[in-house]
Motif scaffolding. Structure first.
Motif, PDB file in Angstrom:
ATOM      1  N   THR A   9       3.322  40.580   1.988  1.00 49.55           N
ATOM      2  CA  THR A   9       3.285  39.460   2.268  1.00 49.55           C
ATOM      3  C   THR A   9       4.357  39.143   3.545  1.00 49.55           C
ATOM      4  O   THR A   9       4.334  38.873   4.235  1.00 49.55           O
ATOM      5  CB  THR A   9       2.965  38.115   1.357  1.00 49.55           C
ATOM      6  OG1 THR A   9       1.743  38.413   0.519  1.00 49.55           O
ATOM      7  CG2 THR A   9       2.860  36.962   2.044  1.00 49.55           C
ATOM      8  N   LEU A  10       5.573  39.321   2.552  1.00 48.14           N
ATOM      9  CA  LEU A  10       6.761  39.286   3.374  1.00 48.14           C
ATOM     10  C   LEU A  10       6.763  40.273   4.655  1.00 48.14           C
ATOM     11  O   LEU A  10       7.116  39.891   6.044  1.00 48.14           O
ATOM     12  CB  LEU A  10       7.815  39.369   2.464  1.00 48.14           C
ATOM     13  CG  LEU A  10       8.232  38.455   1.675  1.00 48.14           C
ATOM     14  CD1 LEU A  10       9.463  38.658   0.744  1.00 48.14           C
ATOM     15  CD2 LEU A  10       8.454  37.066   2.148  1.00 48.14           C
ATOM     16  N   ALA A  11       6.220  41.521   4.269  1.00 48.13           N
ATOM     17  CA  ALA A  11       6.152  42.647   5.568  1.00 48.13           C
ATOM     18  C   ALA A  11       5.461  42.169   6.414  1.00 48.13           C
ATOM     19  O   ALA A  11       5.670  42.223   7.703  1.00 48.13           O
ATOM     20  CB  ALA A  11       6.138  44.103   4.995  1.00 48.13           C
ATOM     21  N   LEU A  16       4.229  39.930  11.805  1.00 58.86           N
ATOM     22  CA  LEU A  16       3.440  38.986  12.380  1.00 58.86           C
ATOM     23  C   LEU A  16       4.579  38.449  13.672  1.00 58.86           C
ATOM     24  O   LEU A  16       4.429  37.912  14.721  1.00 58.86           O
ATOM     25  CB  LEU A  16       3.167  37.927  11.454  1.00 58.86           C
ATOM     26  CG  LEU A  16       2.457  36.577  12.430  1.00 58.86           C
ATOM     27  CD1 LEU A  16       1.149  36.956  13.074  1.00 58.86           C
ATOM     28  CD2 LEU A  16       2.175  35.389  11.305  1.00 58.86           C
ATOM     29  N   PHE A  17       5.962  38.209  13.149  1.00 55.46           N
ATOM     30  CA  PHE A  17       6.931  37.573  13.901  1.00 55.46           C
ATOM     31  C   PHE A  17       7.181  38.355  15.307  1.00 55.46           C
ATOM     32  O   PHE A  17       7.454  38.137  16.318  1.00 55.46           O
ATOM     33  CB  PHE A  17       8.332  37.119  13.308  1.00 55.46           C
ATOM     34  CG  PHE A  17       8.144  36.188  12.490  1.00 55.46           C
ATOM     35  CD1 PHE A  17       7.488  34.863  12.948  1.00 55.46           C
ATOM     36  CD2 PHE A  17       8.899  36.019  11.387  1.00 55.46           C
ATOM     37  CE1 PHE A  17       7.318  33.830  11.957  1.00 55.46           C
ATOM     38  CE2 PHE A  17       8.897  34.782  10.588  1.00 55.46           C
ATOM     39  CZ  PHE A  17       8.072  33.698  10.858  1.00 55.46           C
ATOM     40  N   ILE A  18       7.263  39.789  14.950  1.00 60.51           N
ATOM     41  CA  ILE A  18       7.294  41.024  15.982  1.00 60.51           C
ATOM     42  C   ILE A  18       6.011  40.863  16.826  1.00 60.51           C
ATOM     43  O   ILE A  18       6.424  40.894  18.349  1.00 60.51           O
ATOM     44  CB  ILE A  18       7.461  42.152  15.400  1.00 60.51           C
ATOM     45  CG1 ILE A  18       8.922  42.429  14.584  1.00 60.51           C
ATOM     46  CG2 ILE A  18       7.609  43.440  16.293  1.00 60.51           C
ATOM     47  CD1 ILE A  18       8.929  43.552  13.750  1.00 60.51           C
ATOM     48  N   ALA A  41      -1.214  45.447  12.988  1.00 59.01           N
ATOM     49  CA  ALA A  41      -0.512  45.796  11.674  1.00 59.01           C
ATOM     50  C   ALA A  41      -0.277  44.659  10.821  1.00 59.01           C
ATOM     51  O   ALA A  41      -0.384  44.675   9.503  1.00 59.01           O
ATOM     52  CB  ALA A  41       0.958  46.393  12.225  1.00 59.01           C
ATOM     53  N   ALA A  42       0.084  43.333  11.432  1.00 53.24           N
ATOM     54  CA  ALA A  42       0.256  42.337  10.692  1.00 53.24           C
ATOM     55  C   ALA A  42      -0.837  41.741   9.688  1.00 53.24           C
ATOM     56  O   ALA A  42      -1.015  41.499   9.019  1.00 53.24           O
ATOM     57  CB  ALA A  42       0.503  41.150  11.681  1.00 53.24           C
ATOM     58  N   LEU A  43      -2.189  41.838  10.477  1.00 55.21           N
ATOM     59  CA  LEU A  43      -3.478  41.439  10.037  1.00 55.21           C
ATOM     60  C   LEU A  43      -3.715  42.702   9.051  1.00 55.21           C
ATOM     61  O   LEU A  43      -4.162  42.031   7.717  1.00 55.21           O
ATOM     62  CB  LEU A  43      -4.809  41.381  10.974  1.00 55.21           C
ATOM     63  CG  LEU A  43      -4.496  40.467  11.925  1.00 55.21           C
ATOM     64  CD1 LEU A  43      -5.575  40.565  13.105  1.00 55.21           C
ATOM     65  CD2 LEU A  43      -4.933  39.111  11.370  1.00 55.21           C
ATOM     66  N   ALA A  49      -2.460  42.665   1.221  1.00 56.99           N
ATOM     67  CA  ALA A  49      -1.857  41.664   0.408  1.00 56.99           C
ATOM     68  C   ALA A  49      -2.672  40.774  -0.207  1.00 56.99           C
ATOM     69  O   ALA A  49      -2.925  40.625  -1.435  1.00 56.99           O
ATOM     70  CB  ALA A  49      -0.580  41.005   1.094  1.00 56.99           C
ATOM     71  N   ASN A  50      -3.834  40.246   0.357  1.00 59.12           N
ATOM     72  CA  ASN A  50      -4.781  39.261  -0.158  1.00 59.12           C
ATOM     73  C   ASN A  50      -5.640  40.060  -1.155  1.00 59.12           C
ATOM     74  O   ASN A  50      -6.104  39.516  -2.097  1.00 59.12           O
ATOM     75  CB  ASN A  50      -5.555  38.623   0.984  1.00 59.12           C
ATOM     76  CG  ASN A  50      -4.672  37.623   1.611  1.00 59.12           C
ATOM     77  OD1 ASN A  50      -3.820  37.005   1.013  1.00 59.12           O
ATOM     78  ND2 ASN A  50      -5.263  37.187   2.844  1.00 59.12           N
TER      79      ASN A  50
END
Length: 81
Positions: A9-11, A16-18, A41-43, A49-50
């Motif tokens: 989740t943190l990664a 996501l910020f990137i 990649a964020a998705l 994680a989910n």
């Protein structure tokens, strides 16, 4: 499993910020393809994680059911808080 879920989740949040920064860069003439890779990649990280969190929850629920059955079998009171 909890640490893995939190780590993913943190990664995912960092990625996501990137991706957001790349998206802002697209507005100013940046590379669209790079933004799409980071967003994908964020998705993917958040979805993974989910998935792990749901698997962990199912395992914990199964353990609780076994504990309740064992308590009932041995006459031990099991309280629901």
């Amino acid at each position: 499993m909890t640490r893995v879920t939190i780590g993913l989740t943190l990664a995912g949040l960092i990625v996501l910020f990137i991706a957001y920064a790349k998206g802002v860069g697209v507005i100013h003439g940046g590379d669209v393809l790079s933004h799409m890779y980071w967003a994908t990649a964020a998705l993917t990280l958040v979805a993974l994680a989910n998935f792990i969190a749901v698997a962990h929850l199912a395992r914990a629920e199964r353990m609780i059911q076994q504990l309740r059955a064992l308590c009932e079998k041995n006459g031990i009171e099991y309280g629901d808080d």
